[in-house]
Motif scaffolding. Structure first.
Motif, PDB file in Angstrom:
ATOM      1  N   ALA A  54      33.633  43.878   3.397  1.00  0.00           N
ATOM      2  CA  ALA A  54      34.841  43.093   3.153  1.00  0.00           C
ATOM      3  C   ALA A  54      34.922  42.086   4.292  1.00  0.00           C
ATOM      4  O   ALA A  54      35.296  42.425   5.412  1.00  0.00           O
ATOM      5  CB  ALA A  54      36.069  43.989   3.116  1.00  0.00           C
ATOM      6  N   LEU A  55      34.525  40.840   4.015  1.00  0.00           N
ATOM      7  CA  LEU A  55      34.458  39.802   5.040  1.00  0.00           C
ATOM      8  C   LEU A  55      35.729  38.955   5.042  1.00  0.00           C
ATOM      9  O   LEU A  55      36.268  38.627   3.983  1.00  0.00           O
ATOM     10  CB  LEU A  55      33.254  38.894   4.791  1.00  0.00           C
ATOM     11  CG  LEU A  55      31.883  39.572   4.777  1.00  0.00           C
ATOM     12  CD1 LEU A  55      30.798  38.539   4.480  1.00  0.00           C
ATOM     13  CD2 LEU A  55      31.611  40.268   6.107  1.00  0.00           C
ATOM     14  N   GLY A  83      42.319  40.183  -6.192  1.00  0.00           N
ATOM     15  CA  GLY A  83      41.715  39.156  -7.029  1.00  0.00           C
ATOM     16  C   GLY A  83      40.446  39.668  -7.690  1.00  0.00           C
ATOM     17  O   GLY A  83      40.193  40.875  -7.741  1.00  0.00           O
ATOM     18  N   THR A  84      39.625  38.753  -8.164  1.00  0.00           N
ATOM     19  CA  THR A  84      38.369  39.111  -8.822  1.00  0.00           C
ATOM     20  C   THR A  84      37.321  39.559  -7.815  1.00  0.00           C
ATOM     21  O   THR A  84      36.687  40.599  -7.976  1.00  0.00           O
ATOM     22  CB  THR A  84      37.836  37.907  -9.630  1.00  0.00           C
ATOM     23  OG1 THR A  84      38.829  37.528 -10.576  1.00  0.00           O
ATOM     24  CG2 THR A  84      36.547  38.259 -10.359  1.00  0.00           C
ATOM     25  N   TRP A 112      34.746  40.317  -1.075  1.00  0.00           N
ATOM     26  CA  TRP A 112      33.837  41.435  -1.322  1.00  0.00           C
ATOM     27  C   TRP A 112      32.421  40.875  -1.308  1.00  0.00           C
ATOM     28  O   TRP A 112      32.104  39.947  -2.046  1.00  0.00           O
ATOM     29  CB  TRP A 112      34.185  42.052  -2.663  1.00  0.00           C
ATOM     30  CG  TRP A 112      33.679  43.428  -2.911  1.00  0.00           C
ATOM     31  CD1 TRP A 112      32.869  43.818  -3.938  1.00  0.00           C
ATOM     32  CD2 TRP A 112      33.982  44.612  -2.182  1.00  0.00           C
ATOM     33  NE1 TRP A 112      32.650  45.162  -3.886  1.00  0.00           N
ATOM     34  CE2 TRP A 112      33.315  45.682  -2.815  1.00  0.00           C
ATOM     35  CE3 TRP A 112      34.737  44.880  -1.044  1.00  0.00           C
ATOM     36  CZ2 TRP A 112      33.381  46.991  -2.349  1.00  0.00           C
ATOM     37  CZ3 TRP A 112      34.813  46.177  -0.582  1.00  0.00           C
ATOM     38  CH2 TRP A 112      34.140  47.212  -1.233  1.00  0.00           C
ATOM     39  N   PHE A 113      31.580  41.411  -0.457  1.00  0.00           N
ATOM     40  CA  PHE A 113      30.256  40.851  -0.216  1.00  0.00           C
ATOM     41  C   PHE A 113      29.185  41.896  -0.478  1.00  0.00           C
ATOM     42  O   PHE A 113      29.267  43.014   0.022  1.00  0.00           O
ATOM     43  CB  PHE A 113      30.176  40.356   1.239  1.00  0.00           C
ATOM     44  CG  PHE A 113      28.949  39.560   1.553  1.00  0.00           C
ATOM     45  CD1 PHE A 113      28.857  38.223   1.211  1.00  0.00           C
ATOM     46  CD2 PHE A 113      27.877  40.152   2.214  1.00  0.00           C
ATOM     47  CE1 PHE A 113      27.733  37.474   1.518  1.00  0.00           C
ATOM     48  CE2 PHE A 113      26.749  39.417   2.521  1.00  0.00           C
ATOM     49  CZ  PHE A 113      26.671  38.082   2.172  1.00  0.00           C
ATOM     50  N   ASP A 114      28.180  41.526  -1.266  1.00  0.00           N
ATOM     51  CA  ASP A 114      27.036  42.380  -1.580  1.00  0.00           C
ATOM     52  C   ASP A 114      25.945  42.067  -0.558  1.00  0.00           C
ATOM     53  O   ASP A 114      25.353  40.989  -0.587  1.00  0.00           O
ATOM     54  CB  ASP A 114      26.557  42.082  -2.998  1.00  0.00           C
ATOM     55  CG  ASP A 114      25.388  42.937  -3.436  1.00  0.00           C
ATOM     56  OD1 ASP A 114      24.547  43.305  -2.585  1.00  0.00           O
ATOM     57  OD2 ASP A 114      25.306  43.225  -4.642  1.00  0.00           O
ATOM     58  N   LYS A 120      28.783  36.874  -2.312  1.00  0.00           N
ATOM     59  CA  LYS A 120      30.024  37.533  -2.718  1.00  0.00           C
ATOM     60  C   LYS A 120      29.817  38.151  -4.095  1.00  0.00           C
ATOM     61  O   LYS A 120      28.937  37.739  -4.859  1.00  0.00           O
ATOM     62  CB  LYS A 120      31.201  36.568  -2.704  1.00  0.00           C
ATOM     63  CG  LYS A 120      31.297  35.631  -3.865  1.00  0.00           C
ATOM     64  CD  LYS A 120      32.590  34.823  -3.777  1.00  0.00           C
ATOM     65  CE  LYS A 120      32.740  33.964  -5.018  1.00  0.00           C
ATOM     66  NZ  LYS A 120      34.016  33.288  -5.057  1.00  0.00           N
ATOM     67  N   ALA A 121      30.633  39.152  -4.386  1.00  0.00           N
ATOM     68  CA  ALA A 121      30.516  39.873  -5.654  1.00  0.00           C
ATOM     69  C   ALA A 121      31.909  40.220  -6.145  1.00  0.00           C
ATOM     70  O   ALA A 121      32.876  40.212  -5.378  1.00  0.00           O
ATOM     71  CB  ALA A 121      29.693  41.144  -5.452  1.00  0.00           C
TER      72      ALA A 121
END
Length: 141
Positions: A54-55, A83-84, A112-114, A120-121
């Motif tokens: 979580a950035l 959010g999305t 949200w970061f993969d 981002k994802a």
């Protein structure tokens, strides 16, 4: 707000004006965020195992009072928005004492970061559900 994270102001966090240096508020909020996410089942080891982070995307801080050496405060964390591919947490920093005092409000949006894809994802469904449950528990009935 249902989650609270304690902070004790250290002398090393004080600036020349005798109050907490601005950047320490963001450090405290990061610690409070990680403790909050751990409380909803998403601690740092789970992030690593699932290749997610979580950035910080955006942060706003409003100061209303000062914290000084040896003050004790509580950071009250709540879900502000989901959010999305991002979520926003509100961090209210309250000085403890006979008359609790709101000293700052930090509203921080996280993406949200993969880490595997390097991009981002969308929020994972189970993570979204954990945030929604926390949000529902904190809302007045």
């Amino acid at each position: 707000m249902s989650f609270s994270y304690p902070v004790a102001v250290k002398f090393s966090e004080i600036d020349l004006a005798g109050v907490v240096f601005n950047s320490h508020y963001l450090t405290w909020c990061e610690d409070a965020k990680m403790a909050f996410l751990d409380s909803v089942g998403y601690g740092p080891y789970r992030f690593a195992d699932e290749h997610r982070l979580a950035l910080v995307r955006h942060a706003e801080i409003d100061w209303t009072a000062s914290l000084k050496p040896l003050d004790h405060a509580d950071i009250r964390v709540s879900v502000d928005r989901i959010g999305t591919s991002s979520f926003t947490l509100r961090h209210e920093i309250w000085r403890r004492g006979d008359s609790a005092l709101l000293t700052a409000t930090c509203v921080i949006t996280y993406v949200w970061f993969d880490t595997g894809a390097g991009a981002k994802a969308d929020l994972d469904p189970s993570f979204r559900a954990a945030l929604e449950q926390s949000e529902a528990q904190a809302s007045p009935a």
